[in-house]
Motif scaffolding. Structure first.
Motif, PDB file in Angstrom:
ATOM      1  N   ARG A 125       0.700   2.388  -2.250  1.00 44.14           N
ATOM      2  CA  ARG A 125       1.508   1.554  -1.371  1.00 44.14           C
ATOM      3  C   ARG A 125       0.720   0.314  -0.923  1.00 44.14           C
ATOM      4  O   ARG A 125       1.269  -0.796  -0.865  1.00 44.14           O
ATOM      5  CB  ARG A 125       1.974   2.349  -0.149  1.00 44.14           C
ATOM      6  CG  ARG A 125       2.886   1.549   0.766  1.00 44.14           C
ATOM      7  CD  ARG A 125       3.472   2.375   1.894  1.00 44.14           C
ATOM      8  NE  ARG A 125       4.345   1.560   2.732  1.00 44.14           N
ATOM      9  CZ  ARG A 125       5.614   1.292   2.461  1.00 44.14           C
ATOM     10  NH1 ARG A 125       6.169   1.781   1.364  1.00 44.14           N
ATOM     11  NH2 ARG A 125       6.338   0.532   3.269  1.00 44.14           N
ATOM     12  N   MET A 126      -0.559   0.494  -0.606  1.00 39.64           N
ATOM     13  CA  MET A 126      -1.383  -0.646  -0.194  1.00 39.64           C
ATOM     14  C   MET A 126      -1.424  -1.704  -1.288  1.00 39.64           C
ATOM     15  O   MET A 126      -1.279  -2.905  -1.015  1.00 39.64           O
ATOM     16  CB  MET A 126      -2.797  -0.181   0.150  1.00 39.64           C
ATOM     17  CG  MET A 126      -2.924   0.515   1.482  1.00 39.64           C
ATOM     18  SD  MET A 126      -4.648   0.630   2.045  1.00 39.64           S
ATOM     19  CE  MET A 126      -5.378   1.645   0.770  1.00 39.64           C
ATOM     20  N   ILE A 127      -1.632  -1.275  -2.520  1.00 41.60           N
ATOM     21  CA  ILE A 127      -1.721  -2.230  -3.624  1.00 41.60           C
ATOM     22  C   ILE A 127      -0.391  -2.948  -3.823  1.00 41.60           C
ATOM     23  O   ILE A 127      -0.352  -4.170  -4.031  1.00 41.60           O
ATOM     24  CB  ILE A 127      -2.166  -1.514  -4.917  1.00 41.60           C
ATOM     25  CG1 ILE A 127      -3.623  -1.046  -4.772  1.00 41.60           C
ATOM     26  CG2 ILE A 127      -2.020  -2.433  -6.121  1.00 41.60           C
ATOM     27  CD1 ILE A 127      -4.120  -0.188  -5.919  1.00 41.60           C
ATOM     28  N   ARG A 128       0.718  -2.216  -3.723  1.00 38.26           N
ATOM     29  CA  ARG A 128       2.030  -2.820  -3.917  1.00 38.26           C
ATOM     30  C   ARG A 128       2.330  -3.864  -2.839  1.00 38.26           C
ATOM     31  O   ARG A 128       2.750  -4.987  -3.135  1.00 38.26           O
ATOM     32  CB  ARG A 128       3.111  -1.742  -3.917  1.00 38.26           C
ATOM     33  CG  ARG A 128       4.522  -2.316  -4.071  1.00 38.26           C
ATOM     34  CD  ARG A 128       5.557  -1.224  -4.235  1.00 38.26           C
ATOM     35  NE  ARG A 128       5.661  -0.373  -3.066  1.00 38.26           N
ATOM     36  CZ  ARG A 128       6.338  -0.689  -1.963  1.00 38.26           C
ATOM     37  NH1 ARG A 128       6.946  -1.870  -1.867  1.00 38.26           N
ATOM     38  NH2 ARG A 128       6.402   0.154  -0.955  1.00 38.26           N
ATOM     39  N   ILE A 129       2.067  -3.526  -1.575  1.00 32.93           N
ATOM     40  CA  ILE A 129       2.380  -4.465  -0.489  1.00 32.93           C
ATOM     41  C   ILE A 129       1.380  -5.617  -0.461  1.00 32.93           C
ATOM     42  O   ILE A 129       1.727  -6.752  -0.131  1.00 32.93           O
ATOM     43  CB  ILE A 129       2.435  -3.726   0.860  1.00 32.93           C
ATOM     44  CG1 ILE A 129       3.513  -2.637   0.809  1.00 32.93           C
ATOM     45  CG2 ILE A 129       2.732  -4.697   2.002  1.00 32.93           C
ATOM     46  CD1 ILE A 129       3.590  -1.787   2.051  1.00 32.93           C
ATOM     47  N   PHE A 130       0.140  -5.340  -0.820  1.00 36.56           N
ATOM     48  CA  PHE A 130      -0.864  -6.405  -0.944  1.00 36.56           C
ATOM     49  C   PHE A 130      -0.362  -7.506  -1.879  1.00 36.56           C
ATOM     50  O   PHE A 130      -0.504  -8.704  -1.597  1.00 36.56           O
ATOM     51  CB  PHE A 130      -2.176  -5.818  -1.468  1.00 36.56           C
ATOM     52  CG  PHE A 130      -3.093  -6.816  -2.127  1.00 36.56           C
ATOM     53  CD1 PHE A 130      -3.836  -7.707  -1.375  1.00 36.56           C
ATOM     54  CD2 PHE A 130      -3.212  -6.860  -3.515  1.00 36.56           C
ATOM     55  CE1 PHE A 130      -4.678  -8.634  -1.979  1.00 36.56           C
ATOM     56  CE2 PHE A 130      -4.047  -7.777  -4.130  1.00 36.56           C
ATOM     57  CZ  PHE A 130      -4.785  -8.668  -3.365  1.00 36.56           C
ATOM     58  N   LYS A 131       0.258  -7.107  -2.982  1.00 39.03           N
ATOM     59  CA  LYS A 131       0.766  -8.091  -3.935  1.00 39.03           C
ATOM     60  C   LYS A 131       1.901  -8.913  -3.328  1.00 39.03           C
ATOM     61  O   LYS A 131       2.040 -10.103  -3.629  1.00 39.03           O
ATOM     62  CB  LYS A 131       1.215  -7.390  -5.210  1.00 39.03           C
ATOM     63  CG  LYS A 131       0.050  -6.789  -6.002  1.00 39.03           C
ATOM     64  CD  LYS A 131       0.512  -6.032  -7.241  1.00 39.03           C
ATOM     65  CE  LYS A 131      -0.679  -5.450  -7.989  1.00 39.03           C
ATOM     66  NZ  LYS A 131      -0.250  -4.677  -9.192  1.00 39.03           N
ATOM     67  N   GLU A 132       2.692  -8.300  -2.455  1.00 42.52           N
ATOM     68  CA  GLU A 132       3.730  -9.053  -1.741  1.00 42.52           C
ATOM     69  C   GLU A 132       3.101 -10.140  -0.866  1.00 42.52           C
ATOM     70  O   GLU A 132       3.568 -11.292  -0.853  1.00 42.52           O
ATOM     71  CB  GLU A 132       4.556  -8.116  -0.859  1.00 42.52           C
ATOM     72  CG  GLU A 132       5.458  -7.151  -1.595  1.00 42.52           C
ATOM     73  CD  GLU A 132       6.266  -6.312  -0.617  1.00 42.52           C
ATOM     74  OE1 GLU A 132       6.521  -6.786   0.516  1.00 42.52           O
ATOM     75  OE2 GLU A 132       6.626  -5.172  -0.964  1.00 42.52           O
ATOM     76  N   PHE A 133       2.073  -9.761  -0.114  1.00 43.83           N
ATOM     77  CA  PHE A 133       1.396 -10.749   0.727  1.00 43.83           C
ATOM     78  C   PHE A 133       0.781 -11.853  -0.118  1.00 43.83           C
ATOM     79  O   PHE A 133       0.813 -13.033   0.259  1.00 43.83           O
ATOM     80  CB  PHE A 133       0.317 -10.076   1.583  1.00 43.83           C
ATOM     81  CG  PHE A 133       0.851  -9.309   2.758  1.00 43.83           C
ATOM     82  CD1 PHE A 133       1.535  -9.957   3.776  1.00 43.83           C
ATOM     83  CD2 PHE A 133       0.680  -7.939   2.850  1.00 43.83           C
ATOM     84  CE1 PHE A 133       2.035  -9.260   4.865  1.00 43.83           C
ATOM     85  CE2 PHE A 133       1.178  -7.230   3.935  1.00 43.83           C
ATOM     86  CZ  PHE A 133       1.859  -7.887   4.934  1.00 43.83           C
ATOM     87  N   HIS A 134       0.230 -11.474  -1.283  1.00 49.42           N
ATOM     88  CA  HIS A 134      -0.388 -12.481  -2.144  1.00 49.42           C
ATOM     89  C   HIS A 134       0.645 -13.486  -2.646  1.00 49.42           C
ATOM     90  O   HIS A 134       0.351 -14.680  -2.779  1.00 49.42           O
ATOM     91  CB  HIS A 134      -1.086 -11.816  -3.327  1.00 49.42           C
ATOM     92  CG  HIS A 134      -1.953 -12.756  -4.103  1.00 49.42           C
ATOM     93  ND1 HIS A 134      -3.256 -13.040  -3.760  1.00 49.42           N
ATOM     94  CD2 HIS A 134      -1.679 -13.529  -5.190  1.00 49.42           C
ATOM     95  CE1 HIS A 134      -3.755 -13.928  -4.605  1.00 49.42           C
ATOM     96  NE2 HIS A 134      -2.823 -14.244  -5.484  1.00 49.42           N
TER      97      HIS A 134
END
Length: 389
Positions: A14-23
């Motif tokens: 989940r962290m990796i998925r949402i991190f990509k949203e922020f990016h």
């Protein structure tokens, strides 16, 4: 220790998925509206109450029970830079990019919030999560502190991703870690003329060139060789065409220092050199001075406690001091703190168009925040306060 799993696999995904949203959705200083809403939504989903402070963007939340309060901080703004990483989740905003890894910082703190939420009933105190806007223009910490986010906070911890360190490694040190930052903008005003008749004017380009060269003597002849100070001119302006001497010319740059004495001396000599050299060319100088944060200066007690906690699950190495700045230093002027460099090894360094904060490092960063918070609360429950350096 790279390769091991230090957080639950579902949280890591989940962290990796949402991190990509922020990016994909970077926002500049004082424009972090989407970012703020997304952080609030995730904290609400986790079940962590938001605190109401008079801030325009950014988020403050708190978790825990009665007892001492410690703070964990992440910055959230991006840079005015066109991304050239080629990532499938590259920035969708033209001319704006998370080229300093603040998207990594946001997600690491959100991940830590999830980890700590599962332990809320066992906490012996409270953890305040500070998601700070405007760090790149070093205004965020000042605004957050003025809003009251450090009220009753006994210690603060934070990280900055570091592409030069391997994933699973953190660089930590007591004392000065990052430099102070002062920025300058100088305009030299002379008298314009035909380029073939320079005697009829006062050439500001020649005066500006002389000033820039003389400014280098501040480091070479005023600062001790054993100290660290950098003076860099990063922009020069002047002139419109080849055969006209312009009315004005100018330049912008920055000074970085680790000593308050050196910082003060550099500013004094800067003004003397600029004004007196301009006068020697029969011209005038206008100086705009932007005083940024002081050096990041890690408290010995807080740093030792966090370092021991980090050593239980990741590689800890001595941090190499950086001439970059960070307004985490402003928090440390009010409460004892520790700032560390979290491994995010990628293909380019910070502030580069193809800089990548490796998402594999998120689990270590989230775990670091969690363990730092627990260790600091434990220490505060055994001691009334930390000694200020």
């Amino acid at each position: 220790m790279n390769g091991q799993t230090v957080v639950p696999p579902e949280l890591n995904k989940r962290m990796i998925r949402i991190f990509k949203e922020f990016h994909e959705h970077p926002e500049l200083c004082h424009q972090e509206s989407w970012t703020t809403k997304r952080i609030k939504a995730e904290l609400t989903r986790i079940g962590i109450p938001l605190l109401d402070f008079p801030i325009k963007s950014g988020v403050v939340a708190e978790l825990g029970t009665d007892g001492p309060i410690i703070a964990l901080r992440a910055d959230i703004d991006a840079l005015p830079l066109q991304e050239e990483s080629g990532l499938p989740y590259q920035s969708k905003i033209a001319g704006v990019a998370h080229a300093c890894g603040h998207d990594f910082h946001i997600m690491a703190l959100l991940g830590a919030a999830k980890l700590l939420k599962t332990q809320e009933s066992q906490l012996k105190g409270r953890i305040r999560f500070i998601f700070e806007p405007g760090e790149e223009r070093h205004v965020g910490a000042v605004e957050m502190i003025a809003a009251g986010v450090l009220k009753d906070v006994k210690a603060i911890s934070g990280i900055h991703n570091m592409p030069t360190l391997p994933v699973g490694t953190v660089g930590i040190k007591t004392g000065k870690l990052m430099a102070s930052n002062d920025n300058f903008d100088v305009t030299i005003t002379g008298i314009g003329s035909h380029a073939a008749m320079p005697q009829t004017g006062r050439d500001p380009i020649v005066a500006t060139a002389s000033i820039i060269m003389l400014l280098q003597t501040i480091v070479s002849r005023n600062i001790s060789p054993s100290d660290r100070l950098v003076l860099t001119v990063g922009q020069i302006r002047g002139g419109h065409t080849n055969n006209v001497i312009p009315e004005t010319a100018g330049f912008k740059g920055t000074i970085r220092a680790f000593s308050a004495t050196d910082r003060k001396l550099a500013k004094k000599r800067f003004y003397e050199i600029v004004n007196q050299t301009a006068a020697a060319y029969d011209q005038s100088a206008a100086i705009s001075w932007d005083q940024g944060p002081a050096p990041v200066d890690n408290n010995e007690d807080v740093t030792d406690i966090i370092q021991h906690a980090a050593e239980t699950f990741m590689d800890v190495v001595p941090a190499i001091p950086s001439n970059a700045d960070d307004d985490f230093a402003t928090y440390e002027e009010y409460v004892p703190g520790c700032y560390a460099f979290m491994g995010s090894q990628g293909q380019s360094n910070l502030h580069h168009p193809d800089m990548i904060a490796n998402p594999d490092g998120l689990q270590y960063a989230a775990k670091y925040h969690e363990q730092a918070a627990l260790a600091l609360l434990n220490a505060l429950n055994h001691h009334e306060s930390f000694e200020r350096d």
